[in-house]
Motif scaffolding. Structure first.
Motif, PDB file in Angstrom:
ATOM      1  N   LYS A  62      15.483   8.040  -0.262  1.00  0.00           N
ATOM      2  CA  LYS A  62      14.249   7.260  -0.296  1.00  0.00           C
ATOM      3  C   LYS A  62      14.578   5.812  -0.570  1.00  0.00           C
ATOM      4  O   LYS A  62      15.686   5.479  -1.000  1.00  0.00           O
ATOM      5  N   SER A  63      13.613   4.946  -0.315  1.00  0.00           N
ATOM      6  CA  SER A  63      13.797   3.532  -0.595  1.00  0.00           C
ATOM      7  C   SER A  63      13.866   3.311  -2.101  1.00  0.00           C
ATOM      8  O   SER A  63      13.245   4.050  -2.872  1.00  0.00           O
ATOM      9  N   PRO A  64      14.618   2.304  -2.546  1.00  0.00           N
ATOM     10  CA  PRO A  64      14.724   2.025  -3.986  1.00  0.00           C
ATOM     11  C   PRO A  64      13.351   1.842  -4.621  1.00  0.00           C
ATOM     12  O   PRO A  64      12.527   1.078  -4.133  1.00  0.00           O
TER      13      PRO A  64
ATOM     14  N   GLU B 167       0.836  -1.197   0.000  1.00  0.00           N
ATOM     15  CA  GLU B 167       0.000   0.000   0.000  1.00  0.00           C
ATOM     16  C   GLU B 167       0.879   1.259   0.000  1.00  0.00           C
ATOM     17  O   GLU B 167       0.545   2.256  -0.628  1.00  0.00           O
ATOM     18  N   GLY B 168       1.994   1.209   0.745  1.00  0.00           N
ATOM     19  CA  GLY B 168       3.024   2.228   0.622  1.00  0.00           C
ATOM     20  C   GLY B 168       3.020   3.378   1.601  1.00  0.00           C
ATOM     21  O   GLY B 168       3.985   4.141   1.633  1.00  0.00           O
ATOM     22  N   THR B 169       1.990   3.542   2.412  1.00  0.00           N
ATOM     23  CA  THR B 169       1.919   4.717   3.287  1.00  0.00           C
ATOM     24  C   THR B 169       2.587   4.477   4.638  1.00  0.00           C
ATOM     25  O   THR B 169       3.349   5.322   5.124  1.00  0.00           O
TER      26      THR B 169
ATOM     27  N   SER C 141      12.805   9.007 -12.349  1.00  0.00           N
ATOM     28  CA  SER C 141      14.069   8.311 -12.621  1.00  0.00           C
ATOM     29  C   SER C 141      15.147   8.615 -11.592  1.00  0.00           C
ATOM     30  O   SER C 141      16.289   8.174 -11.737  1.00  0.00           O
ATOM     31  N   THR C 142      14.809   9.374 -10.549  1.00  0.00           N
ATOM     32  CA  THR C 142      15.810   9.700  -9.536  1.00  0.00           C
ATOM     33  C   THR C 142      16.288   8.446  -8.818  1.00  0.00           C
ATOM     34  O   THR C 142      15.550   7.471  -8.672  1.00  0.00           O
ATOM     35  N   ALA C 143      17.536   8.485  -8.393  1.00  0.00           N
ATOM     36  CA  ALA C 143      18.130   7.348  -7.695  1.00  0.00           C
ATOM     37  C   ALA C 143      17.647   7.317  -6.246  1.00  0.00           C
ATOM     38  O   ALA C 143      16.653   7.957  -5.892  1.00  0.00           O
TER      39      ALA C 143
ATOM     40  N   ALA D  35       1.748  11.868   3.992  1.00  0.00           N
ATOM     41  CA  ALA D  35       2.581  10.799   4.551  1.00  0.00           C
ATOM     42  C   ALA D  35       3.601  10.261   3.559  1.00  0.00           C
ATOM     43  O   ALA D  35       4.205   9.219   3.805  1.00  0.00           O
ATOM     44  N   SER D  36       3.820  10.972   2.465  1.00  0.00           N
ATOM     45  CA  SER D  36       4.838  10.557   1.503  1.00  0.00           C
ATOM     46  C   SER D  36       6.223  10.929   2.018  1.00  0.00           C
ATOM     47  O   SER D  36       6.371  11.607   3.047  1.00  0.00           O
ATOM     48  N   VAL D  37       7.250  10.516   1.297  1.00  0.00           N
ATOM     49  CA  VAL D  37       8.621  10.839   1.675  1.00  0.00           C
ATOM     50  C   VAL D  37       8.796  12.355   1.786  1.00  0.00           C
ATOM     51  O   VAL D  37       9.361  12.862   2.758  1.00  0.00           O
TER      52      VAL D  37
END
Length: 435
Positions: A273-275, A210-212, A339-341, A302-304
């Motif tokens: 951030k996580s990959p 879900e990602g949050t 596309s950011t690392a 609640a995003s990065v």
């Protein structure tokens, strides 16, 4: 979740929530409440709670909770955990590894670093390491572990450098779990009362997909059942009785970045951030001084980026990973973001500068790793008229410095007052679940 048991539990939790703050009732008696949270936090810092720095062995054990974990394994299968310690080894029996995909890991009830006090009622404190391993291999299909764990931190206060926000998320149960480990809860010993804190989100599990939800988030309610007065056991019961889909209200922390507001020009912000994870921002275009610019239109809750506190709606994105957005369309800029690392490097002009007269470009570099817990001040690089490698110590241990200290630092280097920002990072590992 439905039925009489749930109704009784919900009523119990609601009655606990209605108990006056000044008293705690026990068997008809009125007992004075403990000192307020602020006084307690002043007497023992969060770092001491996490690491027990400067406190004795008894105090460390006083800061632990206990839970029962029941695992049902198939004949011939293993629990999927590694135990270290024993009377012939250094330290008490503890979980040193959880095999990904194994029974113990998928139960979402154990953390690496948890102490195992007993197995099916058999005390492990006087057993050698080989005896513990033999017991676990031959214990049978039903395994009940008495687990001791380090308590999560208390809720942050107004001096912790963060503010709290809430969000509701819907999670789907997989097996008997939602894919996260939860610790804390109300306790009869007020010293041990903690928020219900997510200490681990299992990779690939429902919450992770879900990602949050992130480690360090606090659970406030599930399907409308309040949890702020629930014990750890009661909270586990609520989760177990949920249906295949449940609505969670969670509380998460956002860094206070007043230094961004005080900056006098563009900033370079680096956010770890996580990959493969999304930053959680939506871009749009606008016209500024007769030029088209790329602007942050929305920030996902609640995003990065939301948790970092460094970016805001209306900020201009000047470059992404060194690529200027001056001639980019919104689609092209969005593709650059995607596309950011693992570390996204964004040069921004804070929103408030778009409404101010033009100033000389002074920039400050800020590192933000928002994966977990309390900000730790490192160092920042002061840049004047371009990127320079002049290190400047940030003077405050709380994650923010002051205009006075920043100005005096610049003065010692022979510069006028320049833009500045604290450089923050967040510990990536739960201190109560260390291996």
């Amino acid at each position: 979740m439905s039925g009489g048991k749930r109704s009784l539990l919900k009523k119990k939790l609601q009655m606990m929530a209605l108990t006056p703050k000044g008293t705690r009732t026990q068997q008809g008696q009125t007992i004075p409440s403990p000192p307020d949270d602020k006084a307690f936090q002043n007497s023992r810092t969060q770092k001491e709670v996490w690491e027990c720095g400067g406190v004795g062995k008894e105090d460390k054990e006083d800061l632990r909770g206990v839970t029962l974990v029941e695992l049902i394994k198939k004949e011939g299968s293993t629990l999927g955990l590694t135990i270290s310690g024993g009377t012939d080894k250094d330290g008490k029996p503890r979980v040193s590894n959880l095999r990904p995909g194994g029974l113990a890991a998928r139960s979402d009830q154990l953390n690496v670093g948890d102490y195992i006090k007993s197995v099916n009622g058999i005390n492990l404190t006087k057993l050698r390491h080989d005896e513990i391993i033999s017991l676990l291999k031959n214990v049978g299909e039903r395994v009940v572990l008495e687990v001791e764990y380090e308590l999560p931190p208390a809720a942050p206060d107004s001096t912790s450098g963060v503010i709290s926000k809430t969000i509701e998320i819907c999670l789907h149960k997989e097996g008997n779990s939602f894919g996260f480990v939860m610790r804390g809860g109300s306790h009869e010993d007020w010293h041990k009362t903690r928020p219900l804190v997510v200490t681990y989100v299992r990779p690939g599990g429902p919450a992770d997909r879900e990602g949050t939800l992130k480690a360090g988030d606090r659970l406030l309610s599930v399907d409308g059942v309040p949890l702020h007065s629930a014990s750890h056991s009661d909270a586990l019961t609520v989760l177990a009785q949920c249906g295949q889909e449940a609505l969670f209200q969670i509380e998460y922390d956002v860094s206070i970045m007043d230094t961004v507001t005080n900056a006098s020009g563009p900033l370079l912000v680096e956010i770890a951030k996580s990959p493969g994870a999304s930053l959680g921002i939506t871009l749009t275009s606008a016209t500024h001084r007769n030029k088209q610019v790329i602007v942050i239109d929305k920030i996902k809750a609640a995003s990065v980026v939301d948790r970092s506190g460094a970016l805001h709606v209306g900020d201009h994105i000047l470059s992404i990973d060194g690529t200027s957005t001056e001639h980019c369309s919104v689609l092209e800029a969005t593709q650059l973001l995607a596309s950011t690392a693992d570390v996204a490097k964004l040069e921004i002009l804070p929103a408030h500068h778009t409404r101010l007269p033009s100033k000389a470009q002074d920039t400050v570099r800020s590192f933000l790793n928002t994966s977990f817990l309390t900000p730790i001040v490192l160092r920042c690089l002061l840049t004047v008229g371009g990127w320079t490698e002049t290190p400047v110590d940030v003077l405050s241990s709380a994650g923010n410095t002051t205009t006075q200290s920043a100005t005096s630092t610049c003065g010692r280097l022979g510069f006028e007052s320049r833009s500045w920002v604290a450089m923050l990072c967040y510990t990536n590992k739960s201190p109560w679940a260390s291996s």
